[in-house]
Every structure is written in C-alpha cells, then in structure tokens.
Design an enzyme around this catalytic site. Structure first.
Site, PDB file in Angstrom:
ATOM      1  N   VAL A   1      43.495  38.320  36.095  1.00 22.03           N
ATOM      2  CA  VAL A   1      43.804  37.146  35.285  1.00 22.03           C
ATOM      3  C   VAL A   1      43.056  35.984  35.930  1.00 22.03           C
ATOM      4  O   VAL A   1      43.214  35.737  37.132  1.00 22.03           O
ATOM      5  CB  VAL A   1      45.327  36.879  35.302  1.00 22.03           C
ATOM      6  N   CYS A   2      42.249  35.281  35.158  1.00 23.02           N
ATOM      7  CA  CYS A   2      41.448  34.185  35.729  1.00 23.02           C
ATOM      8  C   CYS A   2      42.375  33.123  36.306  1.00 23.02           C
ATOM      9  O   CYS A   2      43.192  32.537  35.588  1.00 23.02           O
ATOM     10  CB  CYS A   2      40.557  33.566  34.658  1.00 23.02           C
TER      11      CYS A   2
END
Lengths: 121, 130
Positions: free
Chosen positions: B77-78
C-alpha cells in the site's frame, strides 16, 4: 534494480482538480529514480499540466508547473504532447512550460507498442 | 505469465476494485502468478481494516486479504497515499501522534519503489482505476 523496462505515463487529467496528476508525477519520478526508460505523454486534459503561468498559490497548492520542471533533472527526456488534445483546447506549444515533442493521435498507438508497461493518470 | 496488479479505484465507490479482484481470481485460476498487488491513490482504502460492509455485501478489504494470503501474494500500500487518507499502521500512527491505526494485517505500507520493482519483476502490470 536490474532490468530496464520501457514505461510510459499517459497523463490525462488536469492538475489541481484531482490528485491523480500529482500521484502520476510521483510514480513517474520514482520510476526515473530507479533508472527505468520513461516516456511521458500528455494528452486529453493532461495537456493543462503543461500550461505555463500557473498561479497555484491562489488555491494554496504547490505549483504543478514547477514540479514538472523536475522531469529533465531526473533524466526524463522522452516528453510528448498529443497535438489533437492541444488543438481542441486551443493551446499551442508556446503555451507550454516544458519542451515537449508534438505527437499526432494516429502515432500514439505505435508509441504504446514500444512499452512494457503503460500507466494512465 | 507473472502479473502485478495496481488498484487505484476506491472500494465501494468504484467498480474497478471488484474488476481487479475478479481479474486476480481469474489469473490464478488459469495458473498465472501474481507477483504483487499495489494499492495507490484511493485504492489504499482497500487496506482499511475498519471497513464494515452490510451483511449481504462482500467486505472488500477482507476479500483482498484472504486472496493474497491464500496465494502468497505480496501486497503493498503506497505509504504517501495511505497516510494522507488516514490508513496507518502502528508505527506510522505512533510517528505522527495518532491514537489509532487501521492497516489490515498482511498488507505493507511502502514506497513507490515497490511499484517500480513490480514493473521490473513482472511480465505485465495491469492497472484498475477510475
């Protein structure tokens, strides 16, 4: 990082209205830092990202025009703008803040075919 | 073929997230492999452990967690997109003085370098957005 891939970023959204333009640029710069072979194509409303004389401070945003100036510093040289997208918005290369090669819509397919991965933002 | 999948749509708001999931399922059923799922932009909401779906609807974060754990798929997940949108793990919550954290277990907060790595390591990268 090993293998160098051809990655194209199609920037299709106007800046400021949606965070996609900024997030697209962040992803682009990350790929450039890791030495990938990057091509950027500004098309549709994405051509507005290239407009000069942006006064982003008036809406309390960081200037996208200034952010784009980082592209050459990161070694991103393959910068294209789609001619028809400019024409329909009554813009010309003189309105752009970065040197970009004009590409006609009919040639975009061939550009896409040279890529391993295409991201659209 | 070895795929990586980038999810940018918002769960429940956009069908693109469902489509991404069904693509992932179909790829696995057809004996392809998935190297990484990378959540970016509003896709980071798929990592929200606090999401509660109505009884007759699927819980999207849980669905992704189950699929990726069962098939040993790396999920990133960025971190920049996530923290802005209030998706934090314990470390980030502490770092930023927040009382709670909500990153679903098994998902990793990391940088865009992981996206580049996915491009380098995978045969194809497919993005589901809009």
């Amino acid at each position: 990082m090993g293998t160098k891939k051809n990655i194209l970023f199609a920037m299709r959204q106007a800046p400021y209205g949606c965070s996609l333009a900024k997030e697209g640029l962040d992803a682009l710069l990350a790929c450039a830092i890791f030495d990938q072979n990057i091509t950027v194509l500004f098309m549709n409303d994405g051509v507005y990202q290239l407009c000069n004389s942006q006064a982003a401070e008036k809406i309390h945003k960081k200037s996208f025009e200034k952010s784009l100036k980082a592209l050459p510093l990161y070694g991103v040289e393959n910068i294209y703008v789609e001619k028809e997208s400019l024409d329909i918005r009554q813009l010309s290369v003189e309105d752009l803040s970065l040197p970009a090669a004009l590409i006609e819509k009919k040639s975009v397919g061939a550009l896409f075919q040279q890529q391993h991965t295409i991201f659209q933002f | 073929m070895n795929f990586s999948i980038v999810v940018m749509g918002s769960p429940y708001s956009s069908q693109s997230v469902e489509t991404a999931y069904r693509f992932a399922e179909a790829a696995l059923e057809n004996e392809h492999t998935i190297f990484r799922v990378f959540f970016y932009h509003d896709g980071v909401y798929c990592a929200n452990q606090l999401s509660v779906a109505p009884q007759d609807e699927i819980n999207i974060p849980d669905q992704w967690q189950q699929l990726t754990q069962k098939n040993n798929i790396d999920v990133v997940v960025c971190i920049a997109s996530a923290t802005k949108r209030g998706i934090l793990n314990k470390e980030e919550a502490q770092r930023h003085g927040k009382q709670q954290f909500n990153l679903i277990s098994g998902f990793e907060l990391s940088g865009l370098g992981q996206l580049v790595d996915a491009c380098v390591q995978s045969d194809k990268v497919i993005t589901f957005a809009g």
